[in-house]
Write a protein that holds these residues in place. Structure first.
Motif, PDB file in Angstrom:
ATOM      1  N   ARG A 187     -20.978 -12.137  40.224  1.00 49.52           N
ATOM      2  CA  ARG A 187     -20.228 -10.993  40.330  1.00 49.52           C
ATOM      3  C   ARG A 187     -19.379 -10.637  39.178  1.00 49.52           C
ATOM      4  NH1 ARG A 187     -17.542 -11.987  46.420  1.00 49.52           N
ATOM      5  NH2 ARG A 187     -19.657 -11.857  47.783  1.00 49.52           N
ATOM      6  N   ARG A 230     -20.255  -6.387  37.541  1.00 50.35           N
ATOM      7  CA  ARG A 230     -19.191  -5.535  37.565  1.00 50.35           C
ATOM      8  C   ARG A 230     -19.054  -4.971  36.017  1.00 50.35           C
ATOM      9  NH1 ARG A 230     -14.716  -8.019  41.808  1.00 50.35           N
ATOM     10  NH2 ARG A 230     -16.130  -7.494  43.510  1.00 50.35           N
ATOM     11  N   PRO A 231     -18.626  -5.860  35.043  1.00 50.92           N
ATOM     12  CA  PRO A 231     -18.547  -5.079  33.677  1.00 50.92           C
ATOM     13  C   PRO A 231     -19.717  -4.167  33.264  1.00 50.92           C
ATOM     14  CG  PRO A 231     -17.832  -7.371  33.749  1.00 50.92           C
ATOM     15  CD  PRO A 231     -18.731  -7.335  34.974  1.00 50.92           C
ATOM     16  N   ARG A 232     -21.013  -4.663  33.597  1.00 54.55           N
ATOM     17  CA  ARG A 232     -22.096  -3.857  33.235  1.00 54.55           C
ATOM     18  C   ARG A 232     -22.282  -2.504  34.068  1.00 54.55           C
ATOM     19  NH1 ARG A 232     -27.063  -8.240  33.351  1.00 54.55           N
ATOM     20  NH2 ARG A 232     -26.232  -9.763  31.496  1.00 54.55           N
ATOM     21  N   LEU A 233     -21.701  -2.525  35.222  1.00 55.07           N
ATOM     22  CA  LEU A 233     -21.843  -1.401  35.980  1.00 55.07           C
ATOM     23  C   LEU A 233     -20.666  -0.393  35.521  1.00 55.07           C
ATOM     24  CD1 LEU A 233     -22.375  -2.706  39.617  1.00 55.07           C
ATOM     25  CD2 LEU A 233     -23.864  -1.472  38.161  1.00 55.07           C
ATOM     26  N   SER A 234     -19.407  -0.866  35.073  1.00 57.02           N
ATOM     27  CA  SER A 234     -18.280  -0.266  34.454  1.00 57.02           C
ATOM     28  C   SER A 234     -18.975   0.471  33.484  1.00 57.02           C
ATOM     29  CB  SER A 234     -17.144  -1.045  34.700  1.00 57.02           C
ATOM     30  OG  SER A 234     -17.328  -2.080  33.724  1.00 57.02           O
ATOM     31  N   ARG A 235     -19.401  -0.402  32.567  1.00 58.93           N
ATOM     32  CA  ARG A 235     -19.727   0.128  31.032  1.00 58.93           C
ATOM     33  C   ARG A 235     -20.754   1.381  31.407  1.00 58.93           C
ATOM     34  NH1 ARG A 235     -20.778  -5.328  29.814  1.00 58.93           N
ATOM     35  NH2 ARG A 235     -18.553  -6.280  28.769  1.00 58.93           N
ATOM     36  N   ASN A 236     -21.785   1.286  32.313  1.00 58.61           N
ATOM     37  CA  ASN A 236     -22.723   2.252  32.484  1.00 58.61           C
ATOM     38  C   ASN A 236     -21.973   3.625  32.888  1.00 58.61           C
ATOM     39  OD1 ASN A 236     -24.701   0.501  31.619  1.00 58.61           O
ATOM     40  ND2 ASN A 236     -25.259  -0.105  33.654  1.00 58.61           N
ATOM     41  N   ARG A 237     -21.118   3.329  33.862  1.00 60.26           N
ATOM     42  CA  ARG A 237     -20.227   4.479  34.401  1.00 60.26           C
ATOM     43  C   ARG A 237     -19.599   5.143  33.291  1.00 60.26           C
ATOM     44  NH1 ARG A 237     -18.060   2.205  40.049  1.00 60.26           N
ATOM     45  NH2 ARG A 237     -19.895   2.092  41.058  1.00 60.26           N
ATOM     46  N   ILE A 238     -18.845   4.334  32.252  1.00 61.35           N
ATOM     47  CA  ILE A 238     -18.219   4.988  31.341  1.00 61.35           C
ATOM     48  C   ILE A 238     -18.994   5.618  30.227  1.00 61.35           C
ATOM     49  CG2 ILE A 238     -16.690   4.327  29.468  1.00 61.35           C
ATOM     50  CD1 ILE A 238     -15.667   1.941  30.987  1.00 61.35           C
TER      51      ILE A 238
END
Length: 302
Positions: free
Chosen positions: A18, A22-30
């Motif tokens: 987890r 989560r950091p990968r998903l947050s970076r992609n959204r940014i």
């Protein structure tokens, strides 16, 4: 014991994944969000570039108006604003005053007449209501040029030429079918239980309209006022037909006076006064944008 032994390793194996995902998903959204904002800002710059160039051209000397496509070039000066404001025998402020008077009367006329007509079509029952509503919507198909000559003949017989009456009096007769339709759609969204409660308190149709419908129709009224302001402020053909004396001219006619096909046109002064003329529209839009969004979104026109 076996059940607890089998479930414990599963929890231990899932928990380390987890924090990695989560950091990968947050970076992609940014990254996606930054790309969207960059694209929107680029599109906004392309849309606003003509306005920004006009403002930049208004701050250049007259001989440098069309020398470049850039926003800023040469020495900046405010001479075009001073000369444009005081050009001719009349100050440009007189044109602003005339436009404000005509626009204010048109806003009042449209709001009052269209709100009354919308209340009648949305709440009252009378014979041939649907036919009359369809006939009113049919007037939207008629271009202004079709009725231009008969209206001019009528206003000429009434001796209304060179007055503000031809431009303002028709607004008090609910002649703008689009705004009537917009307000009808909004009034239909208001619950009829409010009308029944007002009748129990002794209100008639006038009381229901003034105390219930009108206060709740503020978003639609704001939308009507905003579009009326923009259309009337930018109108050139109507004042050109009915206002022949320079002291009666509006801002649109005043801007046209800077262009002369026989002599040299004052484009620097034209751009300066055009930049000033869009300021009231931008200010009115910023002040009423919340009402504009609510009025369109809740009237079924979205």
């Amino acid at each position: 014991m076996n059940a607890t032994a089998t479930t414990a390793p599963n929890r231990s194996t899932r928990s380390p994944l987890r924090p990695v995902l989560r950091p990968r998903l947050s970076r992609n959204r940014i990254v996606i969000g930054l790309a969207k904002h960059a694209g929107m800002l680029s599109l906004l710059f392309v849309i606003l570039y003509p306005v920004l160039w006009m403002i930049g051209a208004s701050l250049r000397p007259g001989n440098e108006t069309f020398t470049t496509l850039g926003l800023w070039a040469g020495d900046l000066t405010f001479d075009n604003y001073v000369e444009g404001w005081n050009a001719g025998s009349l100050s440009f402020g007189r044109y602003f005053l005339n436009s404000l008077v005509i626009t204010g009367l048109c806003i009042v006329g449209n709001v009052v007449a269209c709100s009354l007509a919308a209340f009648a079509f949305a709440r009252l029952r009378f014979p041939y209501k649907r036919f009359m509503f369809a006939l009113m919507l049919g007037t939207m198909l008629l271009p202004y040029h079709v009725t231009m000559v008969p209206q001019y003949v009528l206003f000429n017989e009434l001796a209304w030429i060179n007055t503000v009456l031809p431009l303002t009096v028709p607004k008090f007769l609910a002649t703008d079918a689009f705004f009537v339709f917009l307000m009808v759609q909004f009034v239909r969204t208001l619950p009829r239980e409010l009308d029944d409660a007002a009748r129990l308190d002794g209100c008639g149709y006038v009381g229901i309209f003034g105390r219930i419908v009108l206060p709740l129709s503020i978003p639609a009224i704001g939308t009507t006022a905003l579009f009326t302001f923009i259309n009337t402020w930018n109108d050139f053909l109507g004042p050109l037909l009915y206002l022949n004396r320079p002291e009666m001219w509006t801002v649109a006619q005043g801007l046209n006076s800077f262009v002369d096909i026989t002599t040299q046109s004052a484009y620097g002064q034209l751009f300066a006064m055009a930049a000033l003329s869009i300021a009231p529209i931008v200010g009115f839009f910023l002040a009423a944008q919340r009402l504009l969004i609510e009025g369109i979104a809740t009237s079924g026109l979205k």
